[in-house]
Design an enzyme around this catalytic site. Sequence first.
Site, PDB file in Angstrom:
ATOM      1  CG  PHE A 198       1.968  10.541  -1.892  1.00 14.69           C
ATOM      2  CD1 PHE A 198       3.038  10.544  -2.772  1.00 14.69           C
ATOM      3  CD2 PHE A 198       2.210  10.277  -0.545  1.00 14.69           C
ATOM      4  CE1 PHE A 198       4.335  10.312  -2.323  1.00 14.69           C
ATOM      5  CE2 PHE A 198       3.500  10.036  -0.086  1.00 14.69           C
ATOM      6  CZ  PHE A 198       4.564  10.057  -0.978  1.00 14.69           C
ATOM      7  CG  ASP A 199      -4.907   8.482  -1.663  1.00 13.11           C
ATOM      8  OD1 ASP A 199      -5.050   7.898  -0.558  1.00 13.11           O
ATOM      9  OD2 ASP A 199      -4.609   7.884  -2.718  1.00 13.11           O
TER      10      ASP A 199
END
Length: 303
Positions: free
Chosen positions: A21-22
């Site tokens: 995830f960013d």
Amino acid sequence: MSPPKYLTGDKAGIEEFLSRFDVFLFDCDGVLWSGDHLYPKVAETIGMLRSKGKQLVFVTNNSTKSRADYKKKFDKMGIETNEEEVFGSSYSAAVYIARILKLPAPKNKVFVLGESGIEQELNAEGVRYICGTDPAFRRDIEPEDFTNIANGSALDPEVGIVLSGLDFHLNYLKMATAFQYLQRGAVFLATNTDSTLPTAHSLFPGAGSAGAGLVKAIGREPLALGKPSQAMMDAIEGKFHFDRSRTCMVGDRLNTDIQFGIEGKLGGTLAVLTGVSKKEEFLAEGAPTVPMAYMDTLGDLVG
Ligand SMILES: O=C(O)[C@H](O)[C@H](O)COP(=O)(O)O
């Protein structure tokens, strides 16, 4: 559906999970803190995520505070944030009223059942309102009130919306007045409908419970603009322009936070056990809402 991965103590598992995830959408009550008590290692966890270049958004259903109020709370807690990273249900409702619903003037004033957070966000969006924290409504109902509400003389003809939030100053006068506006055709909205509020390391009646009397009386549910409403997810995506597949929702309540992430088709959801929901609820056979992963507490991300 694969069972949720338990990440507490699993350093390799945590690294792998974070690499997916960013962007992390964080619930607040029950994940970061209980009232004014910050859970262990939360500040370090947020610092670690920022050092990894992750984008953080704080998504709270607690409508009693505005984004500015939350910025002050984060500062007091020693957590570096900016106001734009906060997206609360009071802001979500104000944006919906001002930019989506857009009732034609003059019948576009809001009758507010709630606290200052709603008033501040309505002001920020240029939406007119009455009631809220107005001391004129914080009194017992008198016999003449029934007459004046019923004949309309005590009502504001420009009210076109009733907005129900977490109101710590409930009373019959406010409920009766809101009821009459709804009977006269006002749009029924809620910031959120959480049944309970996790605070002081316990549970208290939440916004949904505060508004339950009005729902029972009018016989219909309000449109809720907080989690798990996807109107809120769309508004957040519209503001932050993130890739949903690279975004994770972190929450403590299955029927708001985790449901919000799943229905929003986010890349993942992470449940923590410091708030409302218990692991038995999502580990049970046939559980309706199951997170991708879970941990005892958010601070377990830094071990
Ligand atoms: O009753 C409420 O309004 C909610 O319990 C509360 O405000 C939830 O806040 P969140 O967990 O979304 O930060």
